[in-house]
Design an enzyme around this catalytic site. Sequence first.
Site, PDB file in Angstrom:
ATOM      1  N   GLU A 126       0.813  -1.229   0.000  1.00 23.31           N
ATOM      2  CA  GLU A 126       0.000   0.000   0.000  1.00 23.31           C
ATOM      3  C   GLU A 126       0.839   1.268   0.000  1.00 23.31           C
ATOM      4  O   GLU A 126       0.761   2.108   0.907  1.00 23.31           O
ATOM      5  CB  GLU A 126      -0.972  -0.001   1.176  1.00 23.31           C
ATOM      6  CG  GLU A 126      -2.005  -1.101   1.073  1.00 23.31           C
ATOM      7  CD  GLU A 126      -3.152  -0.972   2.079  1.00 23.31           C
ATOM      8  OE1 GLU A 126      -3.127  -0.066   2.923  1.00 23.31           O
ATOM      9  OE2 GLU A 126      -4.083  -1.788   2.002  1.00 23.31           O
ATOM     10  N   GLU A 139      -5.197  -8.632   0.803  1.00 18.97           N
ATOM     11  CA  GLU A 139      -5.868  -8.265   2.061  1.00 18.97           C
ATOM     12  C   GLU A 139      -7.341  -8.024   1.795  1.00 18.97           C
ATOM     13  O   GLU A 139      -7.698  -7.431   0.766  1.00 18.97           O
ATOM     14  CB  GLU A 139      -5.298  -6.965   2.662  1.00 18.97           C
ATOM     15  CG  GLU A 139      -3.993  -7.105   3.390  1.00 18.97           C
ATOM     16  CD  GLU A 139      -3.509  -5.789   4.006  1.00 18.97           C
ATOM     17  OE1 GLU A 139      -4.349  -4.986   4.458  1.00 18.97           O
ATOM     18  OE2 GLU A 139      -2.285  -5.585   4.011  1.00 18.97           O
TER      19      GLU A 139
HETATM   20  C1  BGP Z   1      -4.239  -1.968   5.440  1.00 24.33           C
HETATM   21  C2  BGP Z   1      -2.871  -2.354   5.937  1.00 24.33           C
HETATM   22  C3  BGP Z   1      -2.883  -3.405   7.003  1.00 24.33           C
HETATM   23  C4  BGP Z   1      -4.020  -3.308   7.976  1.00 24.33           C
HETATM   24  C5  BGP Z   1      -5.345  -3.014   7.301  1.00 24.33           C
HETATM   25  C6  BGP Z   1      -6.452  -2.705   8.272  1.00 24.33           C
HETATM   26  O1  BGP Z   1      -4.216  -0.662   4.957  1.00 24.33           O
HETATM   27  O2  BGP Z   1      -2.077  -2.797   4.877  1.00 24.33           O
HETATM   28  O3  BGP Z   1      -1.624  -3.425   7.608  1.00 24.33           O
HETATM   29  O4  BGP Z   1      -3.723  -2.505   9.032  1.00 24.33           O
HETATM   30  O5  BGP Z   1      -5.232  -1.931   6.402  1.00 24.33           O
HETATM   31  O6  BGP Z   1      -6.362  -1.377   8.670  1.00 24.33           O
HETATM   32  P1  BGP Z   1      -6.669  -0.887  10.116  1.00 24.33           P
HETATM   33  O7  BGP Z   1      -5.751  -1.616  11.003  1.00 24.33           O
HETATM   34  O8  BGP Z   1      -6.436   0.592  10.087  1.00 24.33           O
HETATM   35  O9  BGP Z   1      -8.096  -1.198  10.371  1.00 24.33           O
END
Ligand code: BGP
Length: 485
Positions: free
Chosen positions: A166, A386
Amino acid sequence: KLDAFPKDFLWGAASAAYQIEGGWNSDGKGPSIWDTFSKIPGKTFEGTNGDIAVDHYNRYQEDIQLMAKMGLKAYRFSVAWSRVIPDGNGEVNEKGLQFYENLIDELKKHEIEPVLTLYHWDIPQALQDEYNGWESRKVIEDFNRYASVLFERFKDKVKYWVSFNEQNVFTALGYRWEAHPPNISDVKRMFQANHIINLANAKAIQSFREIVPKGMIGPSFGYGPMYSFDCEPNNVLAALNGEEFQNHWWLDVYVNGKYPKVTWKQLERLNVAPSLEDGDMTLLQSVKPDFLGVNYYHGGTVRANEIEFPEQKGNENLDKDFVATDPYLMQPKDEQAQSPEKRMFTNVKNPHLETTNWGWEIDPIGIRIALRRLQNRYDLPMMVTENGLGAYDDLTEDGHVEDDYRIEYLKDHIVEMQKAITDGVDLIGYCAWSFTDLLSWLNGYKKRYGFVYIDRDEKDEKQLERIPKKSYYWYKEVIESNGEK
Ligand code: BGP
């Protein structure tokens, strides 16, 4: 009738080093920018940090046991650069490398395909101090060396590699919104750092071609399809602007080595376009990823700026603190060059979609739209690297987690993925976020994503018992039936 998932489909789960490992200074690990940033008062939710996280560094075997029992086919994790090279460009720390080797060996013993991310947001603090990290061209060679150490060591063990996680999110949060390290608010510097990261990505892929000729490498991009608020042509145009500014700006560079023209022109006008040097574009054009990793949570809905709309319903329910940490929901702070998109589009709430406790839209059809758009434009195999639901999970009296809402969320997205495959999308895997509960960068430990609950006993912060949730058993069946369940 829908097409079946490919027979070797990679049903997986994902994580990132800082969010699970803990052991922040164990066995010679150097500090990363997250070790430093999370200690600044007020920067993270309730001051949480990853010093211990879920102690995966010491419990990876137990965690992999649980993965194996679930039948997981793939596991995406990231390597902490400062565990392997503590000061970023000096000595290699054998103990750090050995940890990842043990982890990979353990995964392979259980026939779980490792998917290794080189960079999930934790550049060594030493490089930030020495030359401002991603803002200096010196980082290109240092990242290349770090990546090459991993390529050499794991070339025969790891087939799937993710270069940057990301890039769109960590550059925006780190260099624009002061919400991530290095805690900067300067759009020009953001675009410059982003350009240097593109060069580092290309350079590392060049090395990858030599060292790991049979491997596959690609970015994990945080992709959200942009929707027009309605069919008013100005709003449709705004959505086109949004798609280019939020998505093509990165993806066109990864795949075609080019910055999209319209956005480039807009940034030039505002004097925030990156400065190019001789050879930059040649380097960017010299490589192409083997696949696109797609992190999908939700898209964005926009309209043109000139037109007045009544307040969108629903915004008033959002908890402001949480909204402020979400790149997709943030509004520009100041009106000038700090917000180059100002004239192109403005974000609005989608009136057709429900949201999570943290205000994230729930949009399963969006994953099909995302995969279709990306297939058409870039024509590469894709892996969803993800996707998942952050929620407040509670233990029942007898110690279970009945997370039917998560099952529903994941199931809806998997059905839409299957439709995308039926449409003709070349999808090779799906890594749900996340395997165990873990640290949410800005929302602490209460926002849970895992198939496995981590019991955080306040009195004994190292206890961290692992408890499979209802979704764990459900996903096991999904994997067993290759997505037919
Ligand atoms: C993405 C990231 C992850 C994870 C996920 C959930 O942007 O790559 O590492 O954190 O988001 O986000 P959050 O933890 O802010 O809910």
